[in-house]
Design an enzyme around this catalytic site. Structure first.
Site, PDB file in Angstrom:
ATOM      1  N   SER A  37     -72.600 -36.593  32.205  1.00  0.00           N
ATOM      2  CA  SER A  37     -72.694 -36.912  33.631  1.00  0.00           C
ATOM      3  C   SER A  37     -74.071 -37.408  34.053  1.00  0.00           C
ATOM      4  O   SER A  37     -74.210 -37.995  35.125  1.00  0.00           O
ATOM      5  CB  SER A  37     -72.307 -35.694  34.473  1.00  0.00           C
ATOM      6  OG  SER A  37     -73.280 -34.675  34.363  1.00  0.00           O
ATOM      7  N   LYS A  71     -77.887 -31.909  37.733  1.00  0.00           N
ATOM      8  CA  LYS A  71     -77.654 -33.145  38.479  1.00  0.00           C
ATOM      9  C   LYS A  71     -78.974 -33.582  39.115  1.00  0.00           C
ATOM     10  O   LYS A  71     -79.969 -32.870  39.099  1.00  0.00           O
ATOM     11  CB  LYS A  71     -76.617 -32.947  39.591  1.00  0.00           C
ATOM     12  CG  LYS A  71     -75.276 -32.382  39.153  1.00  0.00           C
ATOM     13  CD  LYS A  71     -74.445 -33.366  38.347  1.00  0.00           C
ATOM     14  CE  LYS A  71     -73.115 -32.746  37.928  1.00  0.00           C
ATOM     15  NZ  LYS A  71     -72.362 -33.629  37.017  1.00  0.00           N
TER      16      LYS A  71
END
Length: 277
Positions: free
Chosen positions: A45, A118
């Site tokens: 990701s 993230k």
């Protein structure tokens, strides 16, 4: 003489070994709890900033301490809430400071307790939206520049054996898997790469207004990231509270492209001690 022999005999050696191991474990535990936490990158990701198999230490001093700073043992399903759950409802952070936009942050998922990594995109009070794959912050589009595509081999990746997504379609094993690549510059000047593999639902979103004491996160691999664009009710991340922050990722320490870090022939020597943007 007998007393001297006892002090230097096999029993004494065992006692000294036990004491050495005991204090080594105490020091390692304090190091992990207070200063840094090791973290393996399990998914794609955050490509190409972070690759599957990257190993890094999370700087837990960067944002201060909360219940989420306590150690977790995911391999036996023990999370930070098992050690410090008594402080989970306490919103303040000890020696706390806020993260900056563009930081790469490790945090606890607000629902599952799983550790996520993230990039911080939205601060409290911000308006965040995606339109046609372009990020808008407070109704202003960020600056993007086209770059050389990101190319990787189509093959199972990491211990989970995941298969990468490609913009050039369903390619066979061993072929080049291509992703479009751009550089995105955030309002505070942080410049980082993002990847694209085509039109996706998450390329067009509603306007997200970030609540006070919460943050909005996105993965750099925009089309392959479960992040704040997806609500928690559907398995997404949603907004993340300040108390769920664990720390900041600053540098890759070690990286392995194989199914195990023991496969030395898959080590990525160019990523050892690599600073993160």
């Amino acid at each position: 003489m007998a007393e001297q022999a006892e002090k230097s005999g096999p029993v004494a050696a065992v006692v000294e070994t036990f004491k050495t191991v005991f204090w080594a474990l105490i020091i390692a535990g304090l190091f992990r709890t207070i200063l840094f936490q090791p973290f393996w990158i399990p998914s794609g990701s955050m490509k190409d900033t972070l690759l599957i198999g990257d190993f890094l230490f999370v700087n837990k001093m960067a944002y201060g301490y909360s219940y989420a700073s306590c150690p977790s043992l995911p391999f036996i399903n023990i999370g930070a809430d098992k050690f410090c759950g008594f402080a989970e409802d306490y919103d303040d952070r000890l020696f706390g400071s806020d993260p900056e936009r563009g930081d790469i942050v490790v945090f606890r998922h607000p629902v599952t307790g799983q550790d996520f990594v993230k990039r911080l995109i939205g601060l409290p009070g911000d308006r965040i939206q995606m339109k046609d794959g372009l990020l808008y912050i407070n109704d202003v589009a960020v600056v993007v520049e086209n770059a050389e595509p990101f190319i990787e081999t189509m093959e199972p990746q990491g211990p989970q054996g995941g298969i990468p997504s490609c913009i050039n379609g369903a390619v066979g094993p061993g072929a080049d898997c291509i992703k479009e690549r751009q550089f995105e510059t955030l309002p505070n000047g942080v410049r980082h790469s993002i990847l694209n593999t085509g039109d996706r639902q998450q390329d067009d979103t509603q306007v997200f207004v970030v609540p006070q004491d919460e943050f909005f996160f996105m993965g750099d691999n925009r089309d392959n990231s479960t992040d704040s664009r997806f609500p928690q009710a559907t398995g997404g991340v949603g907004f993340v509270e300040r108390k769920d922050l664990i720390g900041r990722a600053d540098r890759v320490i070690f990286s392995s492209a194989g199914r195990s870090m023991l496969y030395f022939w898959t080590w990525r020597s160019d990523r050892f001690l690599k600073a993160l943007d």
